[in-house]
Design an enzyme around this catalytic site. Structure first.
Site, PDB file in Angstrom:
ATOM      1  N   ARG A   1      85.363-102.253  52.427  1.00 49.95           N
ATOM      2  CA  ARG A   1      84.005-102.029  51.906  1.00 49.95           C
ATOM      3  C   ARG A   1      83.554-103.239  51.121  1.00 49.95           C
ATOM      4  O   ARG A   1      84.330-103.842  50.403  1.00 49.95           O
ATOM      5  CB  ARG A   1      83.995-100.846  50.934  1.00 49.95           C
ATOM      6  CG  ARG A   1      83.966 -99.499  51.592  1.00 49.95           C
ATOM      7  CD  ARG A   1      83.651 -98.457  50.523  1.00 49.95           C
ATOM      8  NE  ARG A   1      83.877 -97.089  51.000  1.00 49.95           N
ATOM      9  CZ  ARG A   1      83.035 -96.420  51.749  1.00 49.95           C
ATOM     10  NH1 ARG A   1      81.926 -96.972  52.158  1.00 49.95           N
ATOM     11  NH2 ARG A   1      83.301 -95.180  52.118  1.00 49.95           N
TER      12      ARG A   1
ATOM     13  N   ASP B   1      90.857 -94.375  56.733  1.00 46.02           N
ATOM     14  CA  ASP B   1      91.356 -95.409  55.817  1.00 46.02           C
ATOM     15  C   ASP B   1      92.832 -95.148  55.530  1.00 46.02           C
ATOM     16  O   ASP B   1      93.352 -94.074  55.821  1.00 46.02           O
ATOM     17  CB  ASP B   1      90.529 -95.484  54.523  1.00 46.02           C
ATOM     18  CG  ASP B   1      90.372 -94.130  53.860  1.00 46.02           C
ATOM     19  OD1 ASP B   1      91.351 -93.369  53.829  1.00 46.02           O
ATOM     20  OD2 ASP B   1      89.261 -93.825  53.393  1.00 46.02           O
TER      21      ASP B   1
ATOM     22  N   ASP C   1      61.001 -79.552  30.842  1.00 45.66           N
ATOM     23  CA  ASP C   1      61.412 -80.965  30.998  1.00 45.66           C
ATOM     24  C   ASP C   1      62.719 -81.082  31.780  1.00 45.66           C
ATOM     25  O   ASP C   1      63.245 -82.176  31.967  1.00 45.66           O
ATOM     26  CB  ASP C   1      61.547 -81.645  29.628  1.00 45.66           C
ATOM     27  CG  ASP C   1      62.675 -81.053  28.797  1.00 45.66           C
ATOM     28  OD1 ASP C   1      63.209 -79.985  29.180  1.00 45.66           O
ATOM     29  OD2 ASP C   1      63.037 -81.654  27.775  1.00 45.66           O
TER      30      ASP C   1
ATOM     31  N   GLU D   1      65.634 -79.475  30.923  1.00 43.43           N
ATOM     32  CA  GLU D   1      66.813 -79.136  30.117  1.00 43.43           C
ATOM     33  C   GLU D   1      67.384 -77.800  30.591  1.00 43.43           C
ATOM     34  O   GLU D   1      66.659 -76.830  30.774  1.00 43.43           O
ATOM     35  CB  GLU D   1      66.404 -79.067  28.640  1.00 43.43           C
ATOM     36  CG  GLU D   1      67.562 -78.891  27.697  1.00 43.43           C
ATOM     37  CD  GLU D   1      67.111 -78.978  26.239  1.00 43.43           C
ATOM     38  OE1 GLU D   1      66.378 -79.922  25.881  1.00 43.43           O
ATOM     39  OE2 GLU D   1      67.470 -78.081  25.460  1.00 43.43           O
TER      40      GLU D   1
ATOM     41  N   ARG E   1      85.450 -90.298  43.277  1.00 46.05           N
ATOM     42  CA  ARG E   1      85.638 -91.635  43.868  1.00 46.05           C
ATOM     43  C   ARG E   1      85.793 -92.703  42.798  1.00 46.05           C
ATOM     44  O   ARG E   1      86.200 -93.802  43.077  1.00 46.05           O
ATOM     45  CB  ARG E   1      84.440 -91.984  44.771  1.00 46.05           C
ATOM     46  CG  ARG E   1      84.426 -91.224  46.060  1.00 46.05           C
ATOM     47  CD  ARG E   1      83.151 -91.450  46.830  1.00 46.05           C
ATOM     48  NE  ARG E   1      82.019 -90.736  46.277  1.00 46.05           N
ATOM     49  CZ  ARG E   1      80.828 -90.642  46.866  1.00 46.05           C
ATOM     50  NH1 ARG E   1      80.632 -91.217  48.025  1.00 46.05           N
ATOM     51  NH2 ARG E   1      79.843 -89.971  46.315  1.00 46.05           N
TER      52      ARG E   1
ATOM     53  N   GLY F   1      78.300 -93.261  56.920  1.00 43.78           N
ATOM     54  CA  GLY F   1      78.568 -94.622  57.398  1.00 43.78           C
ATOM     55  C   GLY F   1      79.973 -94.771  57.959  1.00 43.78           C
ATOM     56  O   GLY F   1      80.167 -95.282  59.071  1.00 43.78           O
TER      57      GLY F   1
ATOM     58  N   LYS G   1      89.866-100.069  56.928  1.00 44.11           N
ATOM     59  CA  LYS G   1      88.447-100.151  56.549  1.00 44.11           C
ATOM     60  C   LYS G   1      88.282-101.020  55.314  1.00 44.11           C
ATOM     61  O   LYS G   1      89.035-100.907  54.367  1.00 44.11           O
ATOM     62  CB  LYS G   1      87.950 -98.728  56.254  1.00 44.11           C
ATOM     63  CG  LYS G   1      86.559 -98.635  55.691  1.00 44.11           C
ATOM     64  CD  LYS G   1      86.133 -97.174  55.539  1.00 44.11           C
ATOM     65  CE  LYS G   1      86.495 -96.585  54.200  1.00 44.11           C
ATOM     66  NZ  LYS G   1      85.925 -95.255  53.968  1.00 44.11           N
TER      67      LYS G   1
HETATM   68  C1  R5P Z   1      86.574 -92.778  51.184  1.00 43.34           C
HETATM   69  O1  R5P Z   1      87.584 -93.155  50.632  1.00 43.34           O
HETATM   70  C2  R5P Z   1      86.301 -91.358  51.530  1.00 43.34           C
HETATM   71  O2  R5P Z   1      87.473 -90.712  51.966  1.00 43.34           O
HETATM   72  C3  R5P Z   1      85.212 -91.224  52.582  1.00 43.34           C
HETATM   73  O3  R5P Z   1      85.648 -91.845  53.776  1.00 43.34           O
HETATM   74  C4  R5P Z   1      83.938 -91.849  52.124  1.00 43.34           C
HETATM   75  O4  R5P Z   1      83.642 -91.504  50.805  1.00 43.34           O
HETATM   76  C5  R5P Z   1      82.794 -91.460  53.023  1.00 43.34           C
HETATM   77  O5  R5P Z   1      81.616 -92.086  52.552  1.00 43.34           O
HETATM   78  P1  R5P Z   1      80.435 -92.474  53.556  1.00 43.34           P
HETATM   79  O6  R5P Z   1      80.158 -91.245  54.370  1.00 43.34           O
HETATM   80  O7  R5P Z   1      79.293 -92.860  52.631  1.00 43.34           O
HETATM   81  O8  R5P Z   1      80.909 -93.624  54.363  1.00 43.34           O
END
Ligand code: R5P
Length: 311
Positions: A195, A170, A38, A40, A96, A226, A193
């Site tokens: 989000r 960022d 399963d 585990e 994160r 992204g 940046k």
């Molecule tokens: C954000 O604060 C991180 O440093 C990365 O820029 C981010 O986690 C990258 O995520 P993704 O590739 O999904 O945009």
């Protein structure tokens, strides 16, 4: 005198584990793990670790059974009377989520810390944590290693510093690129940046001058790609000569690798903190094996680890 230890690697970490063992002129100890039908997870040390210092390498990226294997392997080590359990988790999942980004959400990074401590870890070593504030979630000592010295050396070997610009995608990564700038003495570009929700970048605004430059984006991780692909597109639109990225943790979920392949990114350099079976042409790996092996060596000799992170 060097402190004796036994090095083990979880099932997901055998390749990196062997590389680290080679660096240290040792071999991996016998650790058996499997799963019930399963799913585990089961883990067992197949050699005595009574009274030993156990160094356990775990590439505990998702899916979650890798993380769970780590918890129960630590528990197994404790129950097998290891004297000390040092866990090395190059990529710390859930980093994160180190704060409540909205009301009624979890701080799951704190939970990971609790699970590790409750399992019985005495010390944790990790590489390029998403946020250094995570260290505050732990009562056990943390050694925070950096890929920066390795990446910096690599950048020096591949680029002419007179045309370089370092870029953080960022504001959070500004401190990171400032450290590189001290050595490379080049321009800085920062991206503002925003989000809308996890993994979806809404807007990006360039602060700085990428025109005519070989821009190097430095980030702790690439997940969906992204951030990186959008950043590269905007930087090229604003006249950058090329865009290369150095990201420690290649999470590369979903179609990230294909996205990178089709993007205007010249090359993406990642570490092997997360194992990948196959990677497309534009993605190159620079191993974190030496960083980890050196940290183990220093730790066993009770020597400072800070020097390893110095650029
Ligand atoms: C954000 O604060 C991180 O440093 C990365 O820029 C981010 O986690 C990258 O995520 P993704 O590739 O999904 O945009």
């Amino acid at each position: 005198m060097a402190h004796p230890f036994k090095l083990f690697a979880t099932a997901n970490s055998l390749e990196l584990g062997k590389k680290v063992a080679d660096e240290l002129h040792t071999s991996l100890g016998k650790l058996y793990s499997t799963q019930f039908s399963d799913g585990e997870v089961y883990s067992r040390f197949d050699e005595s670790i009574r009274g030993e210092t156990v160094v356990l390498l775990a590439q505990a990226n998702l899916p979650y059974h890798h993380l769970f294997e780590l918890f129960i392997t630590i528990d197994a080590a404790r129950r097998a009377s290891a004297k000390e359990i040092i866990v090395i988790i190059p990529y710390l999942a859930h980093s994160r989520q180190e704060r409540k980004d909205d009301s009624r959400s979890s701080i799951s990074s704190r939970l990971i810390a609790d699970f590790l401590e409750h399992s019985g870890a005495d010390r944790m070593i990790t590489v390029d944590m998403h946020s250094t504030s995570i260290e505050g979630f732990y009562k056990i000592p943390i050694d925070h290693l950096q890929m920066a010295p390795v990446f910096l050396q690599n950048i020096k070997e591949h680029f002419d510093p007179s045309h370089l610009a370092l870029c953080s995608p960022d504001f959070g990564g500004l401190k990171r690129i400032r450290a590189y700038k001290q050595i490379l003495d080049c321009d800085l570009v920062v991206i503002n940046k925003e989000r809308l929700k996890p993994n979806q970048v809404n807007t990006m605004e360039i602060i700085g001058h990428p025109e005519g430059k070989d821009v190097i984006i430095i980030d702790d991780m690439i997940d969906t790609g992204g951030t990186l692909c959008k950043a590269a597109e905007i930087l090229m639109d604003q006249g950058a000569r090329s865009v290369t990225a150095y990201c420690t943790h290649g999470v590369l979920s979903g179609k990230a690798s294909e996205k990178i392949q089709q993007s205007s990114i010249k090359e993406l350099v990642i570490s092997d903190s997360i194992p990948h079976l196959e990677l497309p042409g534009k993605i190159r790996i620079v191993s974190c094996k030496k960083v980890i092996a050196s940290a183990i060596e220093k730790l066993m000799q009770n020597k400072s680890i800070k020097a390893l992170n110095t650029l």
